[in-house]
Scaffold this motif. Structure first.
Motif, PDB file in Angstrom:
ATOM      1  N   ASN A  27     -77.691  -3.005  41.509  1.00 29.62           N
ATOM      2  CA  ASN A  27     -78.715  -2.364  40.691  1.00 29.62           C
ATOM      3  C   ASN A  27     -78.093  -1.529  39.581  1.00 29.62           C
ATOM      4  O   ASN A  27     -77.048  -0.919  39.766  1.00 29.62           O
ATOM      5  CB  ASN A  27     -79.586  -1.428  41.530  1.00 29.62           C
ATOM      6  CG  ASN A  27     -80.599  -2.153  42.367  1.00 29.62           C
ATOM      7  OD1 ASN A  27     -80.253  -2.960  43.228  1.00 29.62           O
ATOM      8  ND2 ASN A  27     -81.874  -1.851  42.149  1.00 29.62           N
ATOM      9  N   ASP A  42     -84.287   5.194  38.411  1.00 32.80           N
ATOM     10  CA  ASP A  42     -84.090   4.308  39.566  1.00 32.80           C
ATOM     11  C   ASP A  42     -82.872   4.697  40.397  1.00 32.80           C
ATOM     12  O   ASP A  42     -81.754   4.227  40.172  1.00 32.80           O
ATOM     13  CB  ASP A  42     -84.004   2.842  39.136  1.00 32.80           C
ATOM     14  CG  ASP A  42     -85.353   2.288  38.702  1.00 32.80           C
ATOM     15  OD1 ASP A  42     -86.385   2.899  39.056  1.00 32.80           O
ATOM     16  OD2 ASP A  42     -85.379   1.260  38.021  1.00 32.80           O
ATOM     17  N   ALA A  44     -80.940   4.045  43.057  1.00 28.49           N
ATOM     18  CA  ALA A  44     -80.738   2.876  43.913  1.00 28.49           C
ATOM     19  C   ALA A  44     -79.550   3.050  44.849  1.00 28.49           C
ATOM     20  O   ALA A  44     -78.445   3.359  44.401  1.00 28.49           O
ATOM     21  CB  ALA A  44     -80.518   1.641  43.037  1.00 28.49           C
ATOM     22  N   HIS A  71     -84.798   0.092  44.464  1.00 22.00           N
ATOM     23  CA  HIS A  71     -84.877   1.014  43.329  1.00 22.00           C
ATOM     24  C   HIS A  71     -85.160   2.462  43.738  1.00 22.00           C
ATOM     25  O   HIS A  71     -84.973   3.363  42.928  1.00 22.00           O
ATOM     26  CB  HIS A  71     -85.940   0.547  42.333  1.00 22.00           C
ATOM     27  CG  HIS A  71     -85.541  -0.669  41.579  1.00 22.00           C
ATOM     28  ND1 HIS A  71     -85.122  -0.654  40.271  1.00 22.00           N
ATOM     29  CD2 HIS A  71     -85.455  -1.968  41.975  1.00 22.00           C
ATOM     30  CE1 HIS A  71     -84.811  -1.882  39.879  1.00 22.00           C
ATOM     31  NE2 HIS A  71     -85.012  -2.688  40.898  1.00 22.00           N
ATOM     32  N   GLY A 189     -83.042  -3.391  35.032  1.00 20.43           N
ATOM     33  CA  GLY A 189     -82.785  -2.894  36.378  1.00 20.43           C
ATOM     34  C   GLY A 189     -81.653  -3.609  37.089  1.00 20.43           C
ATOM     35  O   GLY A 189     -81.090  -3.094  38.064  1.00 20.43           O
TER      36      GLY A 189
END
Length: 206
Positions: A27, A42, A44, A71, A189
């Motif tokens: 990610n 995000d 992650a 995420h 992302g």
């Protein structure tokens, strides 16, 4: 003296699980800000790696583009470590609660909402389709948009699972993202950057 506002990428690794399947994923975590403060987009997999990249700067908020577990997995831990609030669109609440049943987000993302970090505006664009509450973040001063899993190098994000719909994501991209200047850099992302102009040919027509 603080340097200019910029987007910094941190790549973290872990798994994505939905609909009874689990996949290994890398990610992109994005830090938007300067030498003094950042907005984390995000959180992650790995709160420690993100904290290391923050490097002592003030975290103004932890923004979740959507609620898939890859995420948001480190969001609660990162919030605890930094004191920053977690922001998520309310349509993602079911996905969030599957990962963090005992910890609610601190505030809701809404379409058109303006966040500020290091003196620059970050505009929230509701871009449903990959999930119902997916949001993108447009930073005009950087000429950049952070799209989570809505738009990638090569086209729209996946829509083959729960809470997703292919016509909806295409409509969101056409209405909310392809209308941005063509030179706008798309920070995704997962994977590599692209631009709005480069993706116009990859989006299904209405």
């Amino acid at each position: 003296m603080s340097t200019a506002v910029r987007a910094e990428r941190v790549v973290t690794s872990g798994t994505f699980s939905l609909d009874g399947e689990t996949f290994d994923v890398d990610n992109n975590v994005w830090l938007i800000g300067d030498d003094d403060e950042v907005l984390v987009v995000d959180a992650a997999h790995d709160a420690a790696a993100i904290t290391a990249a923050v490097a002592g700067r003030r975290v103004t908020a932890i923004v979740c583009t959507h609620g898939h577990d890859d995420h948001i997995g480190a969001a609660a831990e990162l919030s605890e470590a930094t004191g920053a609030p977690v922001l998520l669109h309310p349509a993602e609440r079911d996905l969030w609660e599957a990962v963090h049943p005992d910890r609610k987000p601190d505030a809701e993302l809404t379409d058109g909402m303006l966040l500020t970090v290091a003196g620059v505006d970050v505009q929230v664009l509701h871009t449903p389709g990959h999930s119902w509450g997916s949001c993108s973040l447009y930073v005009p001063s950087l000429g950049a948009v952070l799209t989570g899993d809505t738009l990638f190098h090569g086209g729209p994000g996946a829509t083959g699972r729960s809470y997703s719909d292919a016509p909806t994501i295409a409509a969101s991209i056409r209405a909310r993202l392809l209308t941005l200047p063509g030179g706008t850099v798309v920070h995704t992302g997962h994977g590599q950057d692209t631009t709005i102009a480069a993706e116009r040919a990859n989006i299904p027509a209405a």
